[in-house]
Scaffold this active site. Structure first.
Site, PDB file in Angstrom:
ATOM      1  N   HIS B 135       0.869  -1.177   0.000  1.00  0.00           N
ATOM      2  CA  HIS B 135       0.000   0.000   0.000  1.00  0.00           C
ATOM      3  C   HIS B 135       0.913   1.237   0.000  1.00  0.00           C
ATOM      4  CE1 HIS B 135      -2.818   2.941   1.795  1.00  0.00           C
ATOM      5  NE2 HIS B 135      -3.796   2.126   1.480  1.00  0.00           N
ATOM      6  N   ASP B 212       2.985  -3.833   8.210  1.00  0.00           N
ATOM      7  CA  ASP B 212       1.715  -3.142   8.029  1.00  0.00           C
ATOM      8  C   ASP B 212       0.609  -4.182   8.194  1.00  0.00           C
ATOM      9  OD1 ASP B 212      -0.626  -2.119   7.015  1.00  0.00           O
ATOM     10  OD2 ASP B 212       0.228  -1.429   5.127  1.00  0.00           O
ATOM     11  N   LYS B 238     -10.393   0.242  10.426  1.00  0.00           N
ATOM     12  CA  LYS B 238     -10.479  -0.997   9.641  1.00  0.00           C
ATOM     13  C   LYS B 238     -10.875  -2.176  10.523  1.00  0.00           C
ATOM     14  CE  LYS B 238      -7.223   0.414   6.108  1.00  0.00           C
ATOM     15  NZ  LYS B 238      -8.085   0.738   4.947  1.00  0.00           N
TER      16      LYS B 238
HETATM   17  C1  PLP Z   1      -2.625  -2.601   3.674  1.00  0.00           C
HETATM   18  C2  PLP Z   1      -2.939  -1.202   4.106  1.00  0.00           C
HETATM   19  N1  PLP Z   1      -1.963  -0.430   4.609  1.00  0.00           N
HETATM   20  C3  PLP Z   1      -2.180   0.825   5.019  1.00  0.00           C
HETATM   21  C4  PLP Z   1      -3.419   1.392   4.905  1.00  0.00           C
HETATM   22  C5  PLP Z   1      -3.596   2.793   5.375  1.00  0.00           C
HETATM   23  O1  PLP Z   1      -4.435   2.846   6.491  1.00  0.00           O
HETATM   24  P1  PLP Z   1      -4.933   4.248   7.016  1.00  0.00           P
HETATM   25  O2  PLP Z   1      -5.583   4.926   5.870  1.00  0.00           O
HETATM   26  O3  PLP Z   1      -5.888   3.895   8.093  1.00  0.00           O
HETATM   27  O4  PLP Z   1      -3.754   4.979   7.518  1.00  0.00           O
HETATM   28  C6  PLP Z   1      -4.476   0.637   4.370  1.00  0.00           C
HETATM   29  C7  PLP Z   1      -5.828   1.196   4.195  1.00  0.00           C
HETATM   30  O5  PLP Z   1      -6.064   2.117   3.454  1.00  0.00           O
HETATM   31  C8  PLP Z   1      -4.231  -0.683   3.974  1.00  0.00           C
HETATM   32  O6  PLP Z   1      -5.203  -1.447   3.475  1.00  0.00           O
END
Ligand code: PLP
Ligand code: PLP
Lengths: 148, 422, 422, 148
Positions: B135, B212, B238
């Site tokens: 991500h 992550d 989430k």
């Molecule tokens: C695998 C992964 N990493 C990081 C994120 C980032 O999370 P957040 O937007 O809550 O910081 C997400 C979700 O968007 C995700 O699915």
């Protein structure tokens, strides 16, 4: 919670009288600090030549009545104790302070310190009551380490 | 591995009022839980009751309300930490998982600027390993580290089926590797990575490991210690919790060594005009007024998850996810990103439909009440690697049902006809 | 300058359920608004309703719920920005004012590490001006900048009465001054600083100006542009809004020049494995899932403040504050921090009582239902400067009444007797 | 909101037919990108020798049916316009797209582009419809600047 549970007359008296107040040179002073309110204490434990007995507590500091009275009462009640006894004593005191009002310090064992029992119901004040004790345990450790 | 009964599902769904909304005249079919999950009524009610009745300054007051708020906040941290297998003082609250990862990356940048502490400072030629399936949140911060320090990004490849193997990570490890950053589950592929094995190999090579865990947090039992990593990042929103709060878990050593990043009140012991002393973790990373009601809301959410049972939730989603994968795969002209062979999957499937752009797919689904995610899902490079610009994603939550899947799959089967492909 | 009528006050108080709580058998007298303010029912209800019915991914979805959430989020930003006199794209959401200030300080540190952009990069011997009256949040981050870069902290003195004069700031300005950071109102002294004049002088000297407006945000009309600063920081929870959200305002130029700090999803245009391109402000400073419900709650809070009227609130608090100051000053053995002569004050007074430690004062007040703040209020150096370790603070909010003040002052008059001083 | 308001047959047809698709060398192409979905378009506006008239739109890109159809329809309807007319035309189109369903593009003026009227009710899709137009305006600007 009753305010008088916290501020017993003995505490108010010891806040003024402050047994053991005044630091002499030497020894292994420990400085403790409460970041929330800025209270601080510097305390030196003095041991007998054989290292077995606490001959004096010396301390200086500024803080609320609970922190000052606790230092003064510890000085009154624990001076002359063996190191081993003091460690048990401090543990018992800590346990009561953290008990949220469920453990009352027995007067037979803790003497006037029993007046601090009420503090354990005022969670935010437990740190105040412990400040001198943490300093004493720390100074004791430093002193013992220096002897090894 | 079994799904919830109809009664169990009904009881769960009753806790999520948003599921009774209608969208374009259809009952909502929410298949976007991987982006953000819906909120259970009980936890939201507790949070708002707290805001209305118990608001007070945390860690700063002697008065009763302040003492109670402080206690509630500490309890909330302990509850959430317990839920993910952490000790309370190893879990730092942040705004979201992105900020959690950034805290580590910024600590590295700040340490690198002055060359200390040595275990955080990077130098030109040092290497940072990421993977093809990250991500943006676990990629861009490391690019910035590299840009500043002259370190090099090495990218561990995934297979065409999207699998990340231990071997792939090993193939890019070198003597210069200082950090290995990867996700426990990709939010596009839905494949569970061999996180422990990769972390072990990386740590054996002397690197720091950042995991992550966003997509693992509520779809199975997240046990942060079990990864064998230095740092683990996740987000409340989430896992059915509030927006605006997330966490960074770290080993006691890593957190102790890590330099402070954000500074200010509540994280200090003594402040003079020209220097200050700091409290230990987690306080040293949490300056200023904390996310009080959010922590309360999150804690009540994980208590609710515990009541339902995380293992039961995981079993339900996994089983339903496997059915969904098979059903989507059966639709002609659909290409799924991420294999289901020889891997463990969560309830999530991303796919492309021949001849219809995902944006149009999403719009069509929406017209039938189905909320799916379309786009690159914050993973542009992975999409490119797999030969597409973007995709459509269905992702399940604890409240998803066989009916949801059936409705979505039926709609999917009609998409091409609607857009004049046949 | 007039106070609310009894009816007006009653109507306002009815919006704040926490005011009906009892503390130690007494109706709550809340005099800790400067630490964190109570929450109005309407805004909290809207926020929780939104969480339960309209949760969806912002900026990322094509489906109806996501589009609606995105729009609601954008609208919330516009509402809050409008309330403080900002354009929407000049207001960056953060977790709190502390993080707002840190964003700037971190941008400076990151720029300094690589020497660019030049307007943000500091060098050894450069100077940063703060004042003796700063909150730790606007002091410690600058110390960290100094520690990294070799810049020097210069401290503008306050008078014994706590006044910060333009002259005092001028006296520490030099050719090497790069940043001037100060608060519009000190949270200990309650004195309104000549913010515009100081900012003008500083900018004329070619420095960047960072204003901590935490204590101005809801006790008068905060007009961020009127300060003439580069950056202004404030927190929602000090203006009756949620915890977990604050803002950094910046001039368009400053935000455009400022390097990114936190990076990840939603702030990028194109991401490759080795580099990325970023969106313009505010997005470039807001990676990851945003503080959605918090923004909604904050926006509804400022709408409520607008309904009551910010000028009316300011007049009420100021007038009541002057009465409170006079009444506290009249109590024997009380020393107030911060003069009321020749200065403009907000409704806030900090003081020391001879012979009774503030912690004990606070505990005594609490036993009578009065919530006051005791300690150093995150301003240790200022307390030291004024010759005390800590103090007790009464601070007013829109819901405060003459009765609140009378009860608190009466209790204060009894404190010394209780502790055996006379 | 009815899906058929958005996806009129003309749009689906233009998504396939894509008038103007294919870039030639030279000119001043503008590249536009939608970060949310990854859609992109590269478009070159060709002017007559006197710089007054648009002789062609050339473009390539990938994206949803709305973005592709909008580029194709713009090509069909606006080729041959004077630069001044096109600027007005683009402004009118933008205004309608941002109108949240309150402005319908008149067929007399916009021809088949009127089929895109429904997009304005789907706020998240307005960017898709605008992508080619933003590119055209940008390419036009670049072209004109090169002539000064
Ligand atoms: C695998 C992964 N990493 C990081 C994120 C980032 O999370 P957040 O937007 O809550 O910081 C997400 C979700 O968007 C995700 O699915
Ligand atoms: C003057 C001032 N600056 C900064 C802060 C920090 O605000 P926050 O804790 O919301 O970050 C406060 C409040 O604690 C304050 O009163």
């Amino acid at each position: 919670m009753q305010l008088d549970d916290l501020y017993q007359q003995i505490i108010l008296d010891h806040n003024k009288k402050r047994a053991g107040y005044g630091l002499n040179e030497g020894g292994f002073p420990s400085h403790q600090y409460n970041p929330t309110c800025g209270d601080e204490i510097t305390l030196t434990v003095r041991l007998s030549d054989d290292g077995e007995t606490i001959t004096a507590f010396e301390w200086e500091g500024s803080g609320c009545s609970i922190s000052q009275a606790s230092a003064s009462l510890m000085t009154s009640e624990a001076t002359g104790m063996s190191v081993a006894d003091f460690e048990r004593f401090a543990n018992g005191f800590r346990e009561a302070m953290r008990s949220r009002g469920t453990i009352v310090l027995p007067e037979e064992e803790f003497g006037d310190l029993a007046a601090l029992s009420g503090v354990s119901k005022f969670v935010a004040r437990v740190k105040c009551a412990m400040l001198a004790w943490v300093a004493a345990e720390d100074s004791l450790l430093l002193t013992q380490e220096s002897r090894n | 591995m079994s799904q919830f009964t109809a009664e169990q599902s009904a009881a769960i769904r009753a806790e999520f009022p948003e599921l009774s909304e209608t969208v374009n005249g259809h009952p909502l079919v929410y298949l976007d839980t991987a982006a953000t999950s819906l909120r259970p009524r009980g936890a939201v009610d507790v949070e708002s009751e707290f805001a209305l009745r118990h608001t007070a300054a945390v860690n700063r007051g002697a008065h009763t309300l302040a003492a109670e708020a402080t206690e509630a906040y500490d309890d909330a941290r302990a509850t959430i930490a317990g839920f993910v297998g952490s000790r309370p003082n190893q879990m730092v609250f942040t705004s979201n998982a992105t900020e959690s990862i950034n805290l580590v990356a910024l600590a590295v940048r700040l340490a690198s600027a002055v060359g200390s502490p040595a275990r955080f400072a990077l130098r030109e030629g040092d290497e940072i390993v990421v993977t093809e399936s990250e991500h943006h949140a676990n990629l861009v911060p490391w690019q910035e580290v590299a840009r500043q320090t002259g370190a090099v990004i090495r990218v561990a490849p995934v297979t065409d089926g999207g699998e990340l193997t231990v071997h792939a990570v090993e193939s890019v490890l070198s003597e210069r590797t200082r950090i290995v950053a990867f996700s426990s589950v990709s939010n596009v592929l839905g494949i569970t990575n061999p996180t422990r094995e990769i972390a072990d190999r990386a740590r054996a090579a002397g690197t720091r490991v950042v995991v992550d865990a966003c997509q693992s947090a509520a779809h199975g039992r997240l046990d942060v210690e079990s990864y064998g990593a230095d740092f683990v990042a996740f987000s409340a929103h989430k896992m059915y919790g509030p927006t605006g709060i997330g966490a960074l878990w770290g080993t006691a050593d890593a957190l102790a060594e890590m330099p402070v990043v954000l500074t200010g009140g509540s994280m200090i012991t003594r402040v003079e005009y020209d220097s200050s002393d700091y409290l230990p973790a987690p306080a040293k990373f949490e300056p200023g007024t904390p996310r009080l009601t959010q922590a309360i809301g999150w804690a009540h959410t994980v208590s609710y998850l515990d009541t339902v049972g995380v293992d039961a939730i995981a079993a339900h989603e996994e089983s339903l996810g496997a059915e969904m994968y098979a059903a989507v795969a059966d639709i002609p002209h659909v290409t799924i990103l991420g294999t289901d062979t020889g891997v463990h999957r969560v309830g999530l499937v991303s796919f492309a439909i021949d001849g219809v752009h995902p944006h149009d797919v999403g719009q069509y689904l929406d017209s039938r009440g189905i909320a799916a995610r379309v786009g690159h899902h914050c993973a542009q490079p992975l999409h490119k690697r797999l030969g597409v610009d973007s995709s459509t994603r269905f992702s399940l939550g604890m409240y998803s049902t066989v009916d949801d899947v059936a409705i979505a799959v039926a709609a999917l089967a009609d998409v091409r006809r609607y857009f004049g492909e046949s």
